[in-house]
Design an enzyme around this catalytic site. Structure first.
Site, mmCIF file in Angstrom:
data_model
loop_
_atom_site.group_PDB
_atom_site.id
_atom_site.type_symbol
_atom_site.label_atom_id
_atom_site.label_comp_id
_atom_site.label_asym_id
_atom_site.label_seq_id
_atom_site.Cartn_x
_atom_site.Cartn_y
_atom_site.Cartn_z
ATOM 1 N N VAL A 3 0.923 -1.353 0.088
ATOM 2 C CA VAL A 3 -0.516 0.372 0.086
ATOM 3 C C VAL A 3 0.521 1.610 0.142
ATOM 4 O O VAL A 3 0.339 2.430 -0.848
ATOM 5 C CB VAL A 3 -0.976 -0.089 1.043
ATOM 6 C CG1 VAL A 3 -0.424 -0.336 2.501
ATOM 7 C CG2 VAL A 3 -2.248 1.336 1.465
ATOM 8 N N LYS A 4 2.078 1.431 0.530
ATOM 9 C CA LYS A 4 3.179 1.916 0.437
ATOM 10 C C LYS A 4 3.504 2.958 -0.974
ATOM 11 O O LYS A 4 3.946 4.382 -0.770
ATOM 12 C CB LYS A 4 3.859 1.721 1.350
ATOM 13 C CG LYS A 4 3.623 1.643 2.777
ATOM 14 C CD LYS A 4 3.353 2.977 3.700
ATOM 15 C CE LYS A 4 3.140 2.619 5.389
ATOM 16 N NZ LYS A 4 2.958 3.946 5.941
ATOM 17 N N ASP A 5 3.163 1.725 -2.021
ATOM 18 C CA ASP A 5 4.213 2.753 -3.319
ATOM 19 C C ASP A 5 2.653 3.801 -3.453
ATOM 20 O O ASP A 5 3.088 4.614 -4.088
ATOM 21 C CB ASP A 5 2.907 1.841 -4.930
ATOM 22 C CG ASP A 5 4.161 0.686 -4.031
ATOM 23 O OD1 ASP A 5 5.174 0.525 -3.322
ATOM 24 O OD2 ASP A 5 4.195 -0.697 -5.631
ATOM 25 N N THR A 21 2.347 4.255 10.394
ATOM 26 C CA THR A 21 1.906 6.275 10.416
ATOM 27 C C THR A 21 0.397 6.730 10.416
ATOM 28 O O THR A 21 0.480 7.731 10.527
ATOM 29 C CB THR A 21 2.594 6.092 9.073
ATOM 30 O OG1 THR A 21 1.385 5.490 7.840
ATOM 31 C CG2 THR A 21 4.095 5.633 9.002
#
Length: 499
Positions: free
Chosen positions: A71-73, A211
Site C-alpha cells: 500500500v505504501k507505493d 504511520t
C-alpha cells in the site's frame, strides 16, 4: 482534536490539490511502472468469514498487488510528485532520505529508480532480509538502526534520518509521518476505489495503523460519502496508537508483525475519524496471515493477518447483507524467511511442532549431556575484551549476561564483522551495539524435545539453552549445534532416521 502529541488541527484534505484516476477503465499501456500503482482488486472472501461465523460480506483490498508489493507505493509516489511540483526534489540532483519499516522505502526506491534519484533508507534491524534485499536491488542505500531504540532516541531510524538530511548536500526528508501526501494519497485513491467498487455503500472498513495515513485518509473520504461506515483501527500490543489509552497497557516491548504500531503519535493520524480500535498479538495475527494465504489464496504479509483478525472481531456486530472491507497492506515476498517458514512459527510457538514417530529420538527431552557448556561474558565488557574471550574459549558464541546473570544476548565474531562492514559500527562502541538480541533459545524448565531443537536447527546454526533459577532469572547454561545433536544420536548406536 488530538493529532500527534499536541492538540492541532488536522490537515484539511478536502481543500488539497487532488489527483483522482478514472476507475471505469484501465490503461492499455503505462508510460512507466509508477503509473501502475493503485486500482488494486477488491476480493470477496469465501472461507474465513464462514468459518468465523460472520454474517456480513467481507471484502479485502489487495494492496500487495501494487508494483512495489504494498500500500505504501501510493504515498511514496504521491510524496515524490508533490515535492517535484514544489521544486523541492530535482531529478538527478536531489537525494531522498526516509526512515521506514521497509515498505515506504521500497516505494520510494521504486520511484527513485524510475526518476533518477539517489535514495537512502534508514531501517530498523527488526525488518526482514527480504525487504533489505529488495531495497538493494532497486539501488537504494541502507542504514540499519536498533529495533529497540525509542523514536526520540538519537539511534532511532527517525532521528538518524533527520541527522543525515542535515549532513548530506541536496538531501530531502519526505517524512511520511508528517507529510500531508500520506493521508491525501489514500483520500484520493484507496478510498475512491473502495467506494467505486461498492457503489458508495460500505458499512465497515478495517485498517492496520502504522504511520496512520492509510486509515486517516480512507476514513475522511469514506465518511464524507458514506457517513454510516464504521472505521476500525488495528494496533498491536506494544504500540500506543489506540484509544482509549488503557487499551495500550501491555508488557509487550517487541512484536514480530512489521509495519504497524508506533511508540508515538504521527501527524498523519487523525484519531477523531476512527470509531473503534482493536488490539492484536503476534499469536493471532501470524496464524491468520497464514490462513489468508492457504484458505483464500491471497499472497499477503504479516500485517494483513493483524487486519484480518481485527476484522473478524469487529465484524461480528454486522448483519447479513452488510459489507466489511479489510485492507491487506503488503506481500508475502517480504517474509519468506519469517512467518512463511513453519520452523520460524514453531520456534515462537505460533504453530504446533510436527509429529515424527519414525525417529526414535524426536520426542526425547533435551538433557545436559547433549549440549555444550557456554562461556558467559559480563555486559559491561568492551568489544575488544569480548573478542579476546571468544578466542580463549575456542567457541563461536558467548552468552552476554547482566550483573544478575540473566542472559541479554549473544556475542559472535560474525555479527561484529557484519556490523563493522555493513552498519554504522565502531570498535569504540559499547558491547551492547554488538550483541545479537534476537536469537533462538530453549528453556529447560519447558522440557524441550530434540525434535523441537532439530526444527530450530533447520533455520539457525545454534540454539542457546537456558535454565530459570528459583527467582525467575533466565541463565544461559549451554549451546547446541547440529554436530552436538548428531553426536548424541550416533553415540546411541542408531541412525538419525531411526533405521
Amino acid at each position: 482534536m488530538e493529532n500527534g502529541r499536541t492538540k492541532t488541527e488536522y490537515f484539511n484534505l478536502k481543500k488539497m490539490p487532488h489527483i483522482v484516476k478514472a476507475l471505469d477503465r484501465n490503461q492499455k499501456v503505462h508510460p512507466n511502472v509508477l503509473h501502475a500503482i493503485g486500482n488494486t482488486p477488491l476480493v470477496k472472501l469465501s472461507k474465513i468469514p464462514k468459518e468465523e461465523n460472520l454474517k456480513c460480506d467481507v471484502y479485502v483490498k489487495c494492496e500487495f498487488m501494487n508494483p512495489g508489493g504494498s500500500v505504501k507505493d501510493r504515498i511514496a509516489y504521491r510524496m515524490v510528485l508533490d515535492a517535484e511540483e514544489k521544486g523541492i526534489l530535482i531529478p538527478g540532483k536531489s537525494v531522498i532520505i526516509e526512515p521506514t519499516s521497509g515498505n515506504t522505502g521500497i516505494g520510494l526506491a521504486l520511484a527513485a529508480a524510475v526518476r533518477a534519484y539517489r535514495c537512502i533508507i534508514v531501517l530498523p534491524e527488526k525488518m526482514s532480509d527480504e525487504k533489505v534485499n529488495t531495497l538493494l536491488a532497486l539501488g537504494a542505500e541502507i542504514i540499519r538502526t536498533p529495533t529497540e531504540a525509542a523514536s526520540e532516541s538519537p539511534e532511532s531510524n527517525i532521528m538518524v534520518a533527520r541527522k543525515l538530511a542535515k549532513e548530506i548536500p541536496n538531501a530531502i526528508l519526505l517524512d511520511q509521518y508528517n507529510n500531508v501526501c500520506n493521508p491525501l494519497a489514500h483520500y484520493d485513491s484507496t478510498a475512491e476505489e473502495i467506494l467505486w467498487s461498492l457503489d458508495d455503500d460500505v458499512d465497515m472498513v478495517v485498517v492496520g495503523a502504522g504511520t496512520c495515513g492509510t486509515i486517516s485518509g480512507v476514513a475522511h473520504k469514506i465518511k464524507e460519502r458514506c457517513p454510516k461506515c464504521v472505521i476500525v483501527g488495528v494496533d498491536p500490543y506494544g504500540s500506543i496508537l489506540a484509544q482509549p489509552e488503557e487499551l495500550n497497557t501491555s508488557d509487550v516491548q517487541v512484536y514480530e508483525v512489521e509495519g504497524i504500531g508506533y511508540d508515538f503519535l504521527p501527524r498523519a493520524l487523525d484519531r477523531k475519524v476512527i470509531d473503534k480500535w482493536i488490539k492484536t498479538e503476534d499469536s493471532t495475527s501470524l496464524p491468520m496471515a497464514r490462513r489468508l494465504i492457504k484458505e483464500e489464496g491471497l499472497l499477503c504479509g504479516s500485517s494483513s493477518g493483524s487486519a484480518m483478525w481485527g476484522a473478524v472481531q469487529a465484524a461480528k456486530s454486522l448483519r447479513e447483507g452488510q459489507r466489511c472491507v479489510v485492507i491487506l497492506p503488503d506481500s508475502i515476498r517480504n517474509y519468506m524467511t519469517k512467518f512463511i517458514s513453519d520452523q520460524w512459527m514453531e520456534a515462537r510457538h505460533f504453530k504446533p511442532l510436527p509429529k515424527n514417530d519414525k525417529l526414535w529420538w524426536w520426542n526425547q527431552y533435551l538433557t545436559e549431556d547433549i549440549y555444550q557448556p557456554v562461556t558467559t561474558l559480563p555486559q559491561s565488557s568492551s568489544p575488544c575484551e569480548a573478542l579476546n574471550s571468544l578466542r580463549k574459549a575456542s567457541s563461536k558464541i558467548l552468552a552476554v549476561v547482566n550483573d544478575k546473570g540473566s542472559i541479554q544476548g549473544v556475542f559472535t565474531a560474525d555479527n561484529v564483522r557484519r556490523r563493522l562492514a555493513n552498519l554504522t559500527g565502531s570498535m569504540a562502541d559499547t558491547l551492547d551495539k554488538f550483541i545479537v538480541k534476537k536469537y533462538y533459545k530453549v528453556e529447560l524448565k519447558n522440557k524441550p524435545t530434540l525434535g523441537e531443537v532439530s526444527r530450530i536447527l533447520d533455520i539457525s546454526p545454534y540454539v542457546v539453552v537456558t535454565n530459570k533459577d528459583s527467582i525467575g532469572i533466565q541463565k544461559p547454561v549451554g549451546i547446541l549445534s547440529s554436530e552436538d545433536l548428531l553426536l548424541y544420536i550416533s553415540a546411541n548406536g542408531k541412525h538419525a532416521n531411526g533405521k
